[in-house]
Design a protein around this motif. Structure first.
Motif, PDB file in Angstrom:
ATOM      1  N   LEU A  46      44.013  41.154  42.866  1.00  0.00           N
ATOM      2  CA  LEU A  46      43.589  41.833  44.271  1.00  0.00           C
ATOM      3  C   LEU A  46      44.432  42.194  45.289  1.00  0.00           C
ATOM      4  O   LEU A  46      44.211  43.052  46.065  1.00  0.00           O
ATOM      5  CB  LEU A  46      42.396  40.651  44.562  1.00  0.00           C
ATOM      6  N   GLN A  47      45.357  41.425  45.250  1.00  0.00           N
ATOM      7  CA  GLN A  47      46.457  41.729  46.405  1.00  0.00           C
ATOM      8  C   GLN A  47      47.148  42.791  46.222  1.00  0.00           C
ATOM      9  O   GLN A  47      47.506  43.780  47.059  1.00  0.00           O
ATOM     10  CB  GLN A  47      47.389  40.514  46.507  1.00  0.00           C
ATOM     11  N   TYR A  48      47.389  43.195  44.778  1.00  0.00           N
ATOM     12  CA  TYR A  48      48.263  44.187  44.356  1.00  0.00           C
ATOM     13  C   TYR A  48      47.183  45.501  44.623  1.00  0.00           C
ATOM     14  O   TYR A  48      47.688  46.483  45.438  1.00  0.00           O
ATOM     15  CB  TYR A  48      48.406  44.419  42.960  1.00  0.00           C
ATOM     16  N   LEU A  56      43.070  50.523  46.849  1.00  0.00           N
ATOM     17  CA  LEU A  56      42.244  50.707  45.592  1.00  0.00           C
ATOM     18  C   LEU A  56      41.169  49.605  45.478  1.00  0.00           C
ATOM     19  O   LEU A  56      41.380  48.500  45.533  1.00  0.00           O
ATOM     20  CB  LEU A  56      43.056  50.657  44.276  1.00  0.00           C
ATOM     21  N   ALA A  57      39.756  50.271  45.435  1.00  0.00           N
ATOM     22  CA  ALA A  57      38.766  49.193  45.390  1.00  0.00           C
ATOM     23  C   ALA A  57      38.802  48.855  43.923  1.00  0.00           C
ATOM     24  O   ALA A  57      38.738  49.596  43.051  1.00  0.00           O
ATOM     25  CB  ALA A  57      37.559  49.739  45.796  1.00  0.00           C
ATOM     26  N   LEU A  58      38.351  47.414  43.590  1.00  0.00           N
ATOM     27  CA  LEU A  58      38.024  46.968  42.114  1.00  0.00           C
ATOM     28  C   LEU A  58      37.203  47.729  41.499  1.00  0.00           C
ATOM     29  O   LEU A  58      37.448  48.092  40.062  1.00  0.00           O
ATOM     30  CB  LEU A  58      37.571  45.575  42.285  1.00  0.00           C
ATOM     31  N   SER A  59      36.051  48.398  41.921  1.00  0.00           N
ATOM     32  CA  SER A  59      35.027  49.280  41.452  1.00  0.00           C
ATOM     33  C   SER A  59      35.698  50.388  40.470  1.00  0.00           C
ATOM     34  O   SER A  59      35.200  51.235  39.833  1.00  0.00           O
ATOM     35  CB  SER A  59      34.105  49.528  42.124  1.00  0.00           C
ATOM     36  N   ARG A  60      36.772  50.941  41.254  1.00  0.00           N
ATOM     37  CA  ARG A  60      37.377  52.048  41.131  1.00  0.00           C
ATOM     38  C   ARG A  60      38.652  51.957  39.910  1.00  0.00           C
ATOM     39  O   ARG A  60      39.392  52.974  39.962  1.00  0.00           O
ATOM     40  CB  ARG A  60      37.749  52.932  42.328  1.00  0.00           C
ATOM     41  N   CYS A  61      38.868  50.896  39.901  1.00  0.00           N
ATOM     42  CA  CYS A  61      40.087  50.332  39.026  1.00  0.00           C
ATOM     43  C   CYS A  61      39.977  50.817  37.619  1.00  0.00           C
ATOM     44  O   CYS A  61      38.639  50.815  36.990  1.00  0.00           O
ATOM     45  CB  CYS A  61      40.377  48.948  39.065  1.00  0.00           C
ATOM     46  N   SER A  62      40.942  51.341  36.940  1.00  0.00           N
ATOM     47  CA  SER A  62      40.863  51.785  35.465  1.00  0.00           C
ATOM     48  C   SER A  62      41.853  51.328  34.698  1.00  0.00           C
ATOM     49  O   SER A  62      42.728  50.426  35.313  1.00  0.00           O
ATOM     50  CB  SER A  62      40.750  53.399  35.528  1.00  0.00           C
ATOM     51  N   GLY A  63      41.890  51.487  33.468  1.00  0.00           N
ATOM     52  CA  GLY A  63      42.933  50.797  32.495  1.00  0.00           C
ATOM     53  C   GLY A  63      44.491  51.341  32.947  1.00  0.00           C
ATOM     54  O   GLY A  63      45.594  50.754  32.792  1.00  0.00           O
ATOM     55  N   PHE A  69      50.311  48.110  37.208  1.00  0.00           N
ATOM     56  CA  PHE A  69      50.040  46.714  37.558  1.00  0.00           C
ATOM     57  C   PHE A  69      51.320  46.025  36.593  1.00  0.00           C
ATOM     58  O   PHE A  69      52.246  45.333  37.207  1.00  0.00           O
ATOM     59  CB  PHE A  69      48.754  46.045  37.766  1.00  0.00           C
ATOM     60  N   LEU A  70      50.920  46.177  35.374  1.00  0.00           N
ATOM     61  CA  LEU A  70      51.885  45.599  34.653  1.00  0.00           C
ATOM     62  C   LEU A  70      53.705  45.896  34.836  1.00  0.00           C
ATOM     63  O   LEU A  70      54.151  45.304  34.479  1.00  0.00           O
ATOM     64  CB  LEU A  70      51.430  45.633  33.095  1.00  0.00           C
ATOM     65  N   LYS A  71      53.508  47.203  34.753  1.00  0.00           N
ATOM     66  CA  LYS A  71      54.922  47.974  35.288  1.00  0.00           C
ATOM     67  C   LYS A  71      55.491  47.279  36.152  1.00  0.00           C
ATOM     68  O   LYS A  71      56.617  47.067  36.165  1.00  0.00           O
ATOM     69  CB  LYS A  71      54.855  49.366  35.007  1.00  0.00           C
ATOM     70  N   TYR A  72      54.463  47.116  37.199  1.00  0.00           N
ATOM     71  CA  TYR A  72      55.155  46.586  38.512  1.00  0.00           C
ATOM     72  C   TYR A  72      55.496  45.098  38.629  1.00  0.00           C
ATOM     73  O   TYR A  72      56.606  44.911  38.936  1.00  0.00           O
ATOM     74  CB  TYR A  72      53.733  46.447  39.668  1.00  0.00           C
ATOM     75  N   LEU A  73      55.002  44.553  37.399  1.00  0.00           N
ATOM     76  CA  LEU A  73      55.401  43.040  37.226  1.00  0.00           C
ATOM     77  C   LEU A  73      56.813  42.879  36.617  1.00  0.00           C
ATOM     78  O   LEU A  73      57.227  41.833  36.688  1.00  0.00           O
ATOM     79  CB  LEU A  73      54.173  42.316  36.581  1.00  0.00           C
ATOM     80  N   ASP A  74      57.025  44.038  35.982  1.00  0.00           N
ATOM     81  CA  ASP A  74      58.344  43.917  35.183  1.00  0.00           C
ATOM     82  C   ASP A  74      59.607  43.713  36.170  1.00  0.00           C
ATOM     83  O   ASP A  74      60.579  43.012  35.772  1.00  0.00           O
ATOM     84  CB  ASP A  74      59.005  45.504  34.691  1.00  0.00           C
ATOM     85  N   GLN A  75      59.500  43.987  37.467  1.00  0.00           N
ATOM     86  CA  GLN A  75      60.686  43.709  38.285  1.00  0.00           C
ATOM     87  C   GLN A  75      60.674  42.213  38.542  1.00  0.00           C
ATOM     88  O   GLN A  75      61.840  41.611  38.976  1.00  0.00           O
ATOM     89  CB  GLN A  75      60.449  44.368  39.559  1.00  0.00           C
ATOM     90  N   ARG A 115      43.659  36.685  30.653  1.00  0.00           N
ATOM     91  CA  ARG A 115      43.163  35.843  31.751  1.00  0.00           C
ATOM     92  C   ARG A 115      42.280  36.714  32.567  1.00  0.00           C
ATOM     93  O   ARG A 115      41.148  36.279  33.289  1.00  0.00           O
ATOM     94  CB  ARG A 115      44.284  35.005  32.446  1.00  0.00           C
ATOM     95  N   LEU A 116      43.258  37.975  33.345  1.00  0.00           N
ATOM     96  CA  LEU A 116      42.563  38.818  33.782  1.00  0.00           C
ATOM     97  C   LEU A 116      41.171  39.398  33.352  1.00  0.00           C
ATOM     98  O   LEU A 116      40.231  39.690  34.404  1.00  0.00           O
ATOM     99  CB  LEU A 116      43.441  39.653  34.249  1.00  0.00           C
ATOM    100  N   ARG A 117      41.138  39.733  32.056  1.00  0.00           N
ATOM    101  CA  ARG A 117      39.838  40.141  31.332  1.00  0.00           C
ATOM    102  C   ARG A 117      38.703  39.001  31.579  1.00  0.00           C
ATOM    103  O   ARG A 117      37.740  39.411  31.929  1.00  0.00           O
ATOM    104  CB  ARG A 117      40.012  40.225  30.007  1.00  0.00           C
ATOM    105  N   ALA A 118      39.078  37.726  31.406  1.00  0.00           N
ATOM    106  CA  ALA A 118      38.037  36.814  31.640  1.00  0.00           C
ATOM    107  C   ALA A 118      37.771  36.838  33.344  1.00  0.00           C
ATOM    108  O   ALA A 118      36.382  36.534  33.572  1.00  0.00           O
ATOM    109  CB  ALA A 118      38.581  35.305  30.970  1.00  0.00           C
ATOM    110  N   ALA A 119      38.526  36.950  33.825  1.00  0.00           N
ATOM    111  CA  ALA A 119      38.197  36.657  35.388  1.00  0.00           C
ATOM    112  C   ALA A 119      37.474  37.678  35.997  1.00  0.00           C
ATOM    113  O   ALA A 119      36.615  37.551  36.987  1.00  0.00           O
ATOM    114  CB  ALA A 119      39.585  36.549  36.386  1.00  0.00           C
ATOM    115  N   TYR A 120      37.664  38.864  35.291  1.00  0.00           N
ATOM    116  CA  TYR A 120      36.997  40.298  36.023  1.00  0.00           C
ATOM    117  C   TYR A 120      35.415  39.930  35.569  1.00  0.00           C
ATOM    118  O   TYR A 120      34.825  40.275  36.706  1.00  0.00           O
ATOM    119  CB  TYR A 120      37.419  41.470  35.102  1.00  0.00           C
TER     120      TYR A 120
END
Length: 198
Positions: A46-48, A56-63, A69-75, A115-120
């Motif tokens: 959500l912070q990302y 970006l609103a969560l409702s407009r978030c896509s795959g 986000f996953l690529k951002y986490l690589d750092q 985990r994020l799939r379940a949290a959503y």
């Protein structure tokens, strides 16, 4: 004339003397490690989204946003993933350090997405619009797994499902002393050469 219980004084609830029913207050149960990690992951995502340019609103978030986000986490990754030009490409334990990047390990990303799939869905999202369950995310994770396996020389093999052993029941026909399995076929019936006399 006094009543039988005049000697015992009962608390008067109107005056606030009655403490009410006595409930033992127990501290709230501490969440499991999984639940705590899921909450942290959800808050991080959500912070990302909030820091995204533009936000970006969560409702407009896509795959696609999830992959970003996953690529951002690589750092923040700690797993050495050798590039194709590296002399240690495909080596499990290189003999010396190299300049290849550190990335998030595939297993960590896969667990994070779970985990994020379940949290959503726990936070009111509909399963059919869950961006963490998008086909593009599954394909991305598969590609990461395969590329990391090649780069690090670690084969990822699919775990084979254990099937329960099949049990054949044997019935004994007492009248004719023949054994049959559950389908009525003879068990221990003589073979053709034994059945036909010479």
């Amino acid at each position: 004339m006094e009543s039988a219980d005049s000697g015992s004084q009962r608390p008067n609830p109107v005056n606030g003397d009655d403490p009410g029913p006595s409930f033992v207050s127990s501290p709230p149960a501490t969440p499991s490690r999984y639940e705590s990690q899921k909450r942290r992951d959800w808050n991080t995502f959500l912070q990302y989204l909030k820091n995204h340019k533009p936000p970006l609103a969560l409702s407009r978030c896509s795959g696609a946003h999830v992959i970003e986000f996953l690529k951002y986490l690589d750092q923040f990754g700690k797993t050495k993933v050798h590039v194709a030009a590296c002399p240690y490409f495909g080596h499990q334990q290189p003999p010396s350090p190299c300049a290849c990047p550190l990335k998030q390990a595939w297993g960590s990303l896969d667990a994070l997405i779970g985990r994020l799939r379940a949290a959503y869905e726990e936070n009111g999202g509909r399963p059919d619009s869950n961006p963490f369950a998008a086909r593009a995310v599954r394909i991305y994770l598969r590609e990461v797994r395969e590329s990391q396996a090649k780069a690090r020389g670690i084969p990822y093999e699919k775990k084979k499902r254990k099937r329960p052993p099949t049990v054949t029941t044997v019935k004994v026909d007492v009248a004719s002393s023949r054994q049959t399995d559950g389908d009525g076929c003879n068990v221990g019936a003589p073979s053709l050469p034994e059945a036909v006399p010479p």
